[in-house]
Structure formats: structure tokens, C-alpha cells
Design a protein around this motif. Sequence first.
Motif, mmCIF file in Angstrom:
data_model
loop_
_atom_site.group_PDB
_atom_site.id
_atom_site.type_symbol
_atom_site.label_atom_id
_atom_site.label_comp_id
_atom_site.label_asym_id
_atom_site.label_seq_id
_atom_site.Cartn_x
_atom_site.Cartn_y
_atom_site.Cartn_z
ATOM 1 N N ARG A 1 17.190 1.769 -4.774
ATOM 2 C CA ARG A 1 16.105 1.671 -5.751
ATOM 3 C C ARG A 1 14.973 2.635 -5.411
ATOM 4 O O ARG A 1 14.376 3.250 -6.303
ATOM 5 N N LEU A 2 14.673 2.769 -4.135
ATOM 6 C CA LEU A 2 13.643 3.717 -3.700
ATOM 7 C C LEU A 2 14.046 5.142 -4.055
ATOM 8 O O LEU A 2 13.222 5.918 -4.560
ATOM 9 N N ASP A 3 15.288 5.475 -3.810
ATOM 10 C CA ASP A 3 15.767 6.818 -4.143
ATOM 11 C C ASP A 3 15.727 7.072 -5.647
ATOM 12 O O ASP A 3 15.410 8.190 -6.083
ATOM 13 N N GLN A 4 16.037 6.060 -6.448
ATOM 14 C CA GLN A 4 15.960 6.207 -7.902
ATOM 15 C C GLN A 4 14.521 6.450 -8.341
ATOM 16 O O GLN A 4 14.253 7.303 -9.196
ATOM 17 N N LEU A 5 13.594 5.710 -7.749
ATOM 18 C CA LEU A 5 12.180 5.903 -8.061
ATOM 19 C C LEU A 5 11.721 7.294 -7.653
ATOM 20 O O LEU A 5 11.022 7.979 -8.410
ATOM 21 N N ALA A 6 12.118 7.701 -6.465
ATOM 22 C CA ALA A 6 11.736 9.031 -5.978
ATOM 23 C C ALA A 6 12.258 10.128 -6.898
ATOM 24 O O ALA A 6 11.525 11.066 -7.240
ATOM 25 N N ALA A 7 13.494 9.991 -7.336
ATOM 26 C CA ALA A 7 14.074 10.998 -8.233
ATOM 27 C C ALA A 7 13.361 11.003 -9.584
ATOM 28 O O ALA A 7 13.057 12.071 -10.129
ATOM 29 N N ALA A 8 13.085 9.828 -10.113
ATOM 30 C CA ALA A 8 12.449 9.728 -11.430
ATOM 31 C C ALA A 8 11.035 10.284 -11.426
ATOM 32 O O ALA A 8 10.560 10.806 -12.440
ATOM 33 N N THR A 9 10.350 10.183 -10.306
ATOM 34 C CA THR A 9 8.957 10.636 -10.232
ATOM 35 C C THR A 9 8.817 11.999 -9.560
ATOM 36 O O THR A 9 7.707 12.508 -9.453
ATOM 37 N N GLU A 10 9.920 12.526 -9.106
ATOM 38 C CA GLU A 10 9.931 13.798 -8.377
ATOM 39 C C GLU A 10 9.008 13.750 -7.164
ATOM 40 O O GLU A 10 8.283 14.695 -6.859
ATOM 41 N N ARG A 11 9.014 12.611 -6.493
ATOM 42 C CA ARG A 11 8.285 12.403 -5.242
ATOM 43 C C ARG A 11 9.296 11.988 -4.191
ATOM 44 O O ARG A 11 10.368 11.487 -4.508
ATOM 45 N N ASP A 12 8.934 12.132 -2.919
ATOM 46 C CA ASP A 12 9.872 11.727 -1.875
ATOM 47 C C ASP A 12 9.684 10.263 -1.482
ATOM 48 O O ASP A 12 8.747 9.602 -1.911
ATOM 49 N N ARG A 13 10.631 9.779 -0.699
ATOM 50 C CA ARG A 13 10.573 8.394 -0.218
ATOM 51 C C ARG A 13 9.255 8.106 0.477
ATOM 52 O O ARG A 13 8.647 7.059 0.275
ATOM 53 N N GLN A 14 8.837 9.017 1.331
ATOM 54 C CA GLN A 14 7.625 8.816 2.129
ATOM 55 C C GLN A 14 6.411 8.557 1.250
ATOM 56 O O GLN A 14 5.599 7.688 1.541
ATOM 57 N N TYR A 15 6.286 9.301 0.164
ATOM 58 C CA TYR A 15 5.165 9.124 -0.752
ATOM 59 C C TYR A 15 5.113 7.678 -1.245
ATOM 60 O O TYR A 15 4.074 7.032 -1.217
ATOM 61 N N HIS A 16 6.245 7.181 -1.727
ATOM 62 C CA HIS A 16 6.286 5.834 -2.287
ATOM 63 C C HIS A 16 6.131 4.763 -1.213
ATOM 64 O O HIS A 16 5.476 3.747 -1.450
ATOM 65 N N LEU A 17 6.707 4.969 -0.055
ATOM 66 C CA LEU A 17 6.570 3.989 1.020
ATOM 67 C C LEU A 17 5.123 3.890 1.499
ATOM 68 O O LEU A 17 4.610 2.789 1.710
ATOM 69 N N LYS A 18 4.465 5.028 1.667
ATOM 70 C CA LYS A 18 3.066 5.003 2.092
ATOM 71 C C LYS A 18 2.197 4.316 1.044
ATOM 72 O O LYS A 18 1.328 3.511 1.375
ATOM 73 N N ARG A 19 2.448 4.615 -0.198
ATOM 74 C CA ARG A 19 1.674 4.014 -1.286
ATOM 75 C C ARG A 19 1.892 2.499 -1.337
ATOM 76 O O ARG A 19 0.932 1.730 -1.470
ATOM 77 N N ALA A 20 3.137 2.076 -1.226
ATOM 78 C CA ALA A 20 3.447 0.643 -1.266
ATOM 79 C C ALA A 20 2.840 -0.077 -0.067
ATOM 80 O O ALA A 20 2.279 -1.169 -0.201
ATOM 81 N N LEU A 21 2.929 0.520 1.104
ATOM 82 C CA LEU A 21 2.381 -0.099 2.306
ATOM 83 C C LEU A 21 0.860 -0.224 2.201
ATOM 84 O O LEU A 21 0.297 -1.272 2.530
ATOM 85 N N ASN A 22 0.201 0.798 1.724
ATOM 86 C CA ASN A 22 -1.260 0.735 1.567
ATOM 87 C C ASN A 22 -1.673 -0.331 0.568
ATOM 88 O O ASN A 22 -2.637 -1.069 0.798
ATOM 89 N N ARG A 23 -0.946 -0.440 -0.540
ATOM 90 C CA ARG A 23 -1.261 -1.480 -1.522
ATOM 91 C C ARG A 23 -1.068 -2.867 -0.922
ATOM 92 O O ARG A 23 -1.877 -3.769 -1.141
ATOM 93 N N TYR A 24 0.005 -3.041 -0.172
ATOM 94 C CA TYR A 24 0.272 -4.328 0.462
ATOM 95 C C TYR A 24 -0.828 -4.680 1.458
ATOM 96 O O TYR A 24 -1.326 -5.808 1.475
#
Length: 82
Positions: free
Chosen positions: A17-40
Motif C-alpha cells: 500500500r505504501l508503494d502504491q501511494l508513493a507511485a501515485a504521488t510520485e514521492r518516495d517511501r521515506q517522504y510518506h513515512l516521515k509525514r505519517a510519523l510526524n502526524r502521529y
Amino acid sequence: MASTVLSFRTEEETVTRLDQLAAATERDRQYHLKRALNRYLESEAWHLQAIAEGIVDAEAGNLSDLASVKANWVKRVENNAD
């Protein structure tokens, strides 16, 4: 700011699911993980702060009795039913 490597294990479905999100947004895993961790962390910090404030209020005697709390909720439900 210096970066630290952090690793953890997760289910394969989560990675997919993370890879699908990364592909759809043209961002890497790290971008989304950092963002999710900060929000949490922000959410949990807010929750801990609210608990601490509630404890201070309780210790100061700023409490509501159960009957008045229930009455307020009943009133809210009745007002929203209209």
C-alpha cells in the motif's frame, strides 16, 4: 538537521500500500513515512497534553458530576435530532 536511520518490520500488505501511494504521488517511501510519523507524534503529543491538563483540573477540583454530563449529552442529542 542531521538524519538518523530508523528501521522496523511491517506486514507486506502495508509495504504494498505504501508503494502504491508513493507511485501515485510520485514521492518516495521515506517522504510518506516521515509525514505519517510526524502526524502521529503530533496527535499523541496533543492527547498527552490534554490528559495532563485534565489531571491538573481534577486536582484543582474542577470536576463535573456524572448526572450533569449525561444531561448535557442528552440535550445535544435532542438538539441534533431536529
